[in-house]
Design a protein around this motif. Structure first.
Motif, PDB file in Angstrom:
ATOM      1  N   MET A   1       0.822  -1.202   0.000  1.00  0.00           N
ATOM      2  CA  MET A   1       0.000   0.000   0.000  1.00  0.00           C
ATOM      3  C   MET A   1       0.865   1.265   0.000  1.00  0.00           C
ATOM      4  SD  MET A   1      -3.047   1.038  -0.131  1.00  0.00           S
ATOM      5  CE  MET A   1      -3.914   2.583   0.076  1.00  0.00           C
ATOM      6  N   GLU A   2       1.950   1.221   0.774  1.00  0.00           N
ATOM      7  CA  GLU A   2       2.834   2.386   0.825  1.00  0.00           C
ATOM      8  C   GLU A   2       3.468   2.656  -0.532  1.00  0.00           C
ATOM      9  OE1 GLU A   2       6.837   3.845   3.254  1.00  0.00           O
ATOM     10  OE2 GLU A   2       5.797   1.998   3.800  1.00  0.00           O
ATOM     11  N   LEU A   3       3.844   1.590  -1.246  1.00  0.00           N
ATOM     12  CA  LEU A   3       4.438   1.762  -2.575  1.00  0.00           C
ATOM     13  C   LEU A   3       3.433   2.348  -3.561  1.00  0.00           C
ATOM     14  CD1 LEU A   3       7.079   1.276  -4.089  1.00  0.00           C
ATOM     15  CD2 LEU A   3       6.189  -0.970  -4.757  1.00  0.00           C
ATOM     16  N   VAL A   4       2.182   1.931  -3.455  1.00  0.00           N
ATOM     17  CA  VAL A   4       1.144   2.468  -4.341  1.00  0.00           C
ATOM     18  C   VAL A   4       0.938   3.964  -4.080  1.00  0.00           C
ATOM     19  CG1 VAL A   4      -1.307   2.347  -4.926  1.00  0.00           C
ATOM     20  CG2 VAL A   4       0.000   0.236  -4.593  1.00  0.00           C
ATOM     21  N   VAL A   5       0.873   4.343  -2.795  1.00  0.00           N
ATOM     22  CA  VAL A   5       0.702   5.758  -2.450  1.00  0.00           C
ATOM     23  C   VAL A   5       1.890   6.578  -2.947  1.00  0.00           C
ATOM     24  CG1 VAL A   5       0.496   7.383  -0.535  1.00  0.00           C
ATOM     25  CG2 VAL A   5      -0.767   5.242  -0.489  1.00  0.00           C
ATOM     26  N   PHE A   6       3.100   5.998  -2.828  1.00  0.00           N
ATOM     27  CA  PHE A   6       4.291   6.710  -3.315  1.00  0.00           C
ATOM     28  C   PHE A   6       4.203   6.967  -4.811  1.00  0.00           C
ATOM     29  CE2 PHE A   6       8.378   6.263  -5.490  1.00  0.00           C
ATOM     30  CZ  PHE A   6       9.013   7.399  -5.032  1.00  0.00           C
ATOM     31  N   TYR A   7       3.850   5.946  -5.576  1.00  0.00           N
ATOM     32  CA  TYR A   7       3.775   6.127  -7.030  1.00  0.00           C
ATOM     33  C   TYR A   7       2.667   7.110  -7.412  1.00  0.00           C
ATOM     34  CZ  TYR A   7       7.174   2.518  -8.158  1.00  0.00           C
ATOM     35  OH  TYR A   7       8.338   1.806  -8.302  1.00  0.00           O
ATOM     36  N   VAL A   8       1.563   7.098  -6.697  1.00  0.00           N
ATOM     37  CA  VAL A   8       0.482   8.054  -6.991  1.00  0.00           C
ATOM     38  C   VAL A   8       0.948   9.481  -6.719  1.00  0.00           C
ATOM     39  CG1 VAL A   8      -1.805   8.831  -6.249  1.00  0.00           C
ATOM     40  CG2 VAL A   8      -1.389   6.407  -6.635  1.00  0.00           C
ATOM     41  N   PHE A   9       1.569   9.714  -5.547  1.00  0.00           N
ATOM     42  CA  PHE A   9       2.052  11.058  -5.229  1.00  0.00           C
ATOM     43  C   PHE A   9       3.153  11.500  -6.193  1.00  0.00           C
ATOM     44  CE2 PHE A   9       0.767  11.556  -0.487  1.00  0.00           C
ATOM     45  CZ  PHE A   9      -0.553  11.607  -0.890  1.00  0.00           C
ATOM     46  N   ALA A  10       4.068  10.571  -6.543  1.00  0.00           N
ATOM     47  CA  ALA A  10       5.155  10.924  -7.460  1.00  0.00           C
ATOM     48  C   ALA A  10       4.599  11.301  -8.832  1.00  0.00           C
ATOM     49  CB  ALA A  10       6.136   9.766  -7.580  1.00  0.00           C
ATOM     50  N   ALA A  11       3.600  10.544  -9.318  1.00  0.00           N
ATOM     51  CA  ALA A  11       2.997  10.873 -10.614  1.00  0.00           C
ATOM     52  C   ALA A  11       2.290  12.217 -10.567  1.00  0.00           C
ATOM     53  CB  ALA A  11       2.024   9.768 -11.024  1.00  0.00           C
ATOM     54  N   LEU A  12       1.615  12.506  -9.444  1.00  0.00           N
ATOM     55  CA  LEU A  12       0.935  13.802  -9.328  1.00  0.00           C
ATOM     56  C   LEU A  12       1.932  14.957  -9.257  1.00  0.00           C
ATOM     57  CD1 LEU A  12      -1.921  12.825  -6.857  1.00  0.00           C
ATOM     58  CD2 LEU A  12      -2.130  13.384  -9.277  1.00  0.00           C
ATOM     59  N   VAL A  13       3.064  14.756  -8.586  1.00  0.00           N
ATOM     60  CA  VAL A  13       4.094  15.797  -8.533  1.00  0.00           C
ATOM     61  C   VAL A  13       4.651  16.070  -9.928  1.00  0.00           C
ATOM     62  CG1 VAL A  13       6.420  16.321  -7.708  1.00  0.00           C
ATOM     63  CG2 VAL A  13       4.719  15.434  -6.126  1.00  0.00           C
ATOM     64  N   VAL A  14       4.946  15.007 -10.673  1.00  0.00           N
ATOM     65  CA  VAL A  14       5.482  15.193 -12.032  1.00  0.00           C
ATOM     66  C   VAL A  14       4.438  15.856 -12.926  1.00  0.00           C
ATOM     67  CG1 VAL A  14       6.333  13.977 -14.064  1.00  0.00           C
ATOM     68  CG2 VAL A  14       7.108  13.298 -11.802  1.00  0.00           C
ATOM     69  N   GLY A  15       3.161  15.434 -12.808  1.00  0.00           N
ATOM     70  CA  GLY A  15       2.109  16.063 -13.604  1.00  0.00           C
ATOM     71  C   GLY A  15       1.936  17.534 -13.281  1.00  0.00           C
ATOM     72  N   ALA A  16       1.998  17.883 -11.984  1.00  0.00           N
ATOM     73  CA  ALA A  16       1.892  19.289 -11.603  1.00  0.00           C
ATOM     74  C   ALA A  16       3.089  20.087 -12.106  1.00  0.00           C
ATOM     75  CB  ALA A  16       1.774  19.414 -10.085  1.00  0.00           C
ATOM     76  N   ALA A  17       4.282  19.472 -12.110  1.00  0.00           N
ATOM     77  CA  ALA A  17       5.467  20.166 -12.640  1.00  0.00           C
ATOM     78  C   ALA A  17       5.311  20.442 -14.131  1.00  0.00           C
ATOM     79  CB  ALA A  17       6.716  19.330 -12.379  1.00  0.00           C
ATOM     80  N   PHE A  18       4.769  19.473 -14.879  1.00  0.00           N
ATOM     81  CA  PHE A  18       4.493  19.723 -16.294  1.00  0.00           C
ATOM     82  C   PHE A  18       3.447  20.827 -16.456  1.00  0.00           C
ATOM     83  CE2 PHE A  18       6.421  15.531 -17.255  1.00  0.00           C
ATOM     84  CZ  PHE A  18       7.231  15.931 -18.314  1.00  0.00           C
ATOM     85  N   GLY A  19       2.478  20.878 -15.549  1.00  0.00           N
ATOM     86  CA  GLY A  19       1.495  21.945 -15.610  1.00  0.00           C
ATOM     87  C   GLY A  19       2.111  23.319 -15.387  1.00  0.00           C
ATOM     88  N   VAL A  20       3.116  23.393 -14.496  1.00  0.00           N
ATOM     89  CA  VAL A  20       3.814  24.667 -14.268  1.00  0.00           C
ATOM     90  C   VAL A  20       4.505  25.131 -15.548  1.00  0.00           C
ATOM     91  CG1 VAL A  20       5.702  25.749 -12.994  1.00  0.00           C
ATOM     92  CG2 VAL A  20       4.124  24.247 -11.815  1.00  0.00           C
ATOM     93  N   ILE A  21       5.109  24.193 -16.258  1.00  0.00           N
ATOM     94  CA  ILE A  21       5.881  24.564 -17.446  1.00  0.00           C
ATOM     95  C   ILE A  21       4.968  24.867 -18.633  1.00  0.00           C
ATOM     96  CG2 ILE A  21       7.604  23.746 -19.090  1.00  0.00           C
ATOM     97  CD1 ILE A  21       8.684  21.975 -16.818  1.00  0.00           C
TER      98      ILE A  21
END
Length: 199
Positions: A1-21
């Motif tokens: 479960m912890e690994l799933v939450v990590f991948y979800v948060f990491a994907a959201l961080v990368v998506g938000a970074a692309f949104g900034v650019i």
């Protein structure tokens, strides 16, 4: 479960970074940056650094990013010139991005570099005070970098105020130099009037 939450948060961080650019509106870019900070705080909490996660929310999202948003809304940004500069610098940015991605792929997926993978640290006990340990390091071993970071933030605040202060026509401003040079003779006038007698 912890690994799933990590991948979800990491994907959201990368998506938000692309949104900034990629966002065309500067206000939307700041909001995407706020979203990336929120999800980064979730990653800090997964690493058992609860104080850093809460500090990221309170300090950056609650204070610094509000200041950024205020400055972006106060500045009259010419979107047409930004689009032109983006198109002009896009090839160089693509080359730099490809080089960074290539280096990260080389470091992460190539296993013959002689670098051993870091083992997973042991879980801290429930009564472990990571805030106290962080404060002990911050105010002893890293006190000078901490003070320098505070000075940089102060410089950023002064620069933001300097950028937003503009002289507009029709507004009244005080001149301290003229106020200091004021004299009594310029402000007070003595009038000699005859006295009036009551009947």
């Amino acid at each position: 479960m912890e690994l799933v939450v990590f991948y979800v948060f990491a994907a959201l961080v990368v998506g938000a970074a692309f949104g900034v650019i990629l966002s065309r509106n500067p206000v939307h870019s700041v909001l995407f940056l706020i979203m990336s900070f929120v999800f980064s705080a979730g990653l800090w909490i997964l690493l058992e650094a609860e104080f850093l996660g809460i500090a990221l929310i309170l300090v950056y999202v609650g204070a610094v990013m509000v200041l950024f948003l205020f400055v972006v809304m106060m500045l009259d940004i010419n979107l047409a010139s930004l689009k032109g500069s983006f198109a002009r610098n896009a090839p160089l940015g693509a080359v730099v991005a490809a080089a960074l991605v290539g280096m990260m792929v080389y470091v992460i997926w190539v296993r013959d570099l002689g670098i051993e993978m870091m083992e997973r640290p042991e879980r801290a006990p429930a009564d472990y005070d990571n805030t106290g340990a962080l404060g002990q390091l911050m105010y002893t071993e890293y006190v000078y970098p901490f003070e320098i970071a505070g000075m940089i933030l102060l410089l950023g605040i002064v620069a933001a105020i300097g950028l937003t202060m503009r002289r507009r026509e029709g507004t009244k401003h005080q001149d301290p130099a003229k106020q200091v040079q004021a004299r009594r003779e310029d402000r007070v006038r003595l009038v000699d009037m005859p006295t009036e007698k009551k009947d």
